[in-house]
Scaffold this active site. Structure first.
Site, PDB file in Angstrom:
ATOM      1  N   GLY A   1       0.837  -1.202   0.000  1.00 12.73           N
ATOM      2  CA  GLY A   1       0.000   0.000   0.000  1.00 12.73           C
ATOM      3  C   GLY A   1       0.869   1.249   0.000  1.00 12.73           C
TER       4      GLY A   1
ATOM      5  N   ILE B   1      -1.730 -11.193  -4.254  1.00 13.89           N
ATOM      6  CA  ILE B   1      -2.111 -11.770  -2.950  1.00 13.89           C
ATOM      7  C   ILE B   1      -3.317 -12.680  -3.109  1.00 13.89           C
ATOM      8  CG2 ILE B   1      -3.047 -11.216  -0.653  1.00 13.89           C
ATOM      9  CD1 ILE B   1      -1.168  -8.780  -0.634  1.00 13.89           C
TER      10      ILE B   1
ATOM     11  N   HIS C   1      -2.415  -5.929  11.987  1.00  8.83           N
ATOM     12  CA  HIS C   1      -1.766  -5.562  10.719  1.00  8.83           C
ATOM     13  C   HIS C   1      -0.337  -6.126  10.650  1.00  8.83           C
ATOM     14  CE1 HIS C   1      -1.875  -2.409   7.257  1.00  8.83           C
ATOM     15  NE2 HIS C   1      -1.172  -3.463   6.923  1.00  8.83           N
TER      16      HIS C   1
HETATM   17  O1  LIG Z   1      -0.192  -3.612   4.547  1.00  7.28           O
HETATM   18  C1  LIG Z   1       0.911  -3.694   4.163  1.00  7.28           C
HETATM   19  C2  LIG Z   1       1.379  -3.064   2.963  1.00  7.28           C
HETATM   20  O2  LIG Z   1       0.607  -2.387   2.288  1.00  7.28           O
HETATM   21  O3  LIG Z   1       2.539  -3.236   2.647  1.00  7.28           O
END
Ligand SMILES: O=CC(=O)O
Length: 327
Positions: free
Chosen positions: A83, A163, A293
């Site tokens: 992200g 993913i 997370h």
């Molecule tokens: O959530 C983790 C990322 O976006 O690397």
């Protein structure tokens, strides 16, 4: 000798593994931030002055303030993440600074955790643990704590990139029946064939998935997309797993959907806000499993991400396209 090295690179986070940034040493003087966030912001603003590149390891905001402090010689930025919603992308673009990220390095670790959350939510890990903690282990009823079967199920993906596909690959071993996915573009036919996957519209995804996995980035289109209207279209036996971003889900609506058993359970690695306060109402529920997370929090993933981020900035410094450009 650092004086002979043409570039300065700031490593803007304390925990970046040294093995991952080793390759920078030949051409770059490495400046390392020493303080932990959020106290490191003044230190970053000071140390970034005159830097040619920065590896942005954390989740704090990279914006005009940081870029102004760096100065016009800044040529390359890379995150160590998938992200990039903590980066002011328009501001970087405006200044012509290339941005790299490292999504491919995180895929395996995030996919593993996704499967873990799916199993934990489907098989009621949280509730079971609470029963043990409160001396309510029931050994007399055959139907006690029955969970959802993964075998034979339809698994839906909101977002079916690296993913999502890595999760599907793992779930094939659980003998799932088929995959549905909602994405802007159809994936390659051989990938569809590999997973018995079919692209469907959002309503079909909601209505037909036994497990619905959110593995997409946060954008203006995905913000709050999973709300009461969406939950009302899902099966009562459905399990929702979110490894994208917390804000893709309207968390108040999710709470209501879980509390009223409108859906069966949820497994979340991402929440809103993060950190989730310990008193948050979501945590009072038996049918939600949360992890803080940590999808990509494995040692090897961190090293691989730092290594790719380093290679990204070396390319940027050489005026070449980054190996893993974020835009
Ligand atoms: O959530 C983790 C990322 O976006 O690397």
């Amino acid at each position: 000798m650092s004086a002979t090295k043409p570039f300065k690179v700031l490593i803007a986070h304390t925990d970046v593994p040294p093995e991952g940034i080793e390759i920078l040493k030949e051409k770059c003087e490495i400046l390392q931030v020493i303080n932990e966030p959020p106290k490191n912001r003044p230190e970053i603003l000071e140390k970034i002055k005159g830097a040619h590149a920065v590896i942005w390891g954390g989740r704090d905001i990279l914006n005009a303030e940081i870029l102004d402090a760096a100065g016009p010689q800044l040529k390359a930025v890379s995150t160590m993440s998938s992200g990039i919603n903590n980066v002011d992308v328009p501001e970087l673009k405006k200044r012509g600074i290339p941005l790299g990220s490292t999504p491919a390095m995180l895929t395996v670790a995030v996919a593993d955790l996704t499967v873990g959350l799916l199993v934990a939510a489907a098989r009621r890990f949280q509730e079971g643990r609470r029963k043990i903690d409160s001396d309510k282990w029931d050994k007399d009823h055959l139907n006690w704590l029955l969970g959802q079967d993964i075998r034979g199920s339809t698994v839906g993906f909101y977002g079916f990139g690296g993913i999502g596909q890595a999760v599907a690959k793992r779930l094939m071993g659980f003998e799932i029946e088929r995959v549905l996915y909602t994405t802007r573009n159809r994936v390659r036919q051989d990938i569809e064939e590999q997973f018995n996957a079919k692209k469907v519209d959002f309503d079909t995804l909601l209505a037909e998935s036994d497990f619905l996995i959110i593995a997409s980035p946060l954008t203006k289109d995905t913000l709050g997309l999973f709300n009461a209207t969406a939950f009302n279209k899902m099966k009562e036996t459905a399990v929702l797993v979110n490894v994208g971003r917390g804000k893709i889900v309207n968390q108040d609506d999710l709470y209501e959907a879980l509390k009223s058993s409108r859906i069966f359970a949820a497994g979340l690695d991402v929440m809103d806000p993060e950190p989730l306060p310990s008193k948050d109402k979501l945590l009072t529920l038996d049918n939600v499993v949360v992890t803080p997370h940590v999808g990509y929090a494995t040692r090897r993933t961190r090293i691989d991400a730092a290594n790719l981020a380093s290679r990204n900035v070396l390319q940027g410094l050489a005026g070449e396209p980054m190996l893993s450009p974020a835009y």
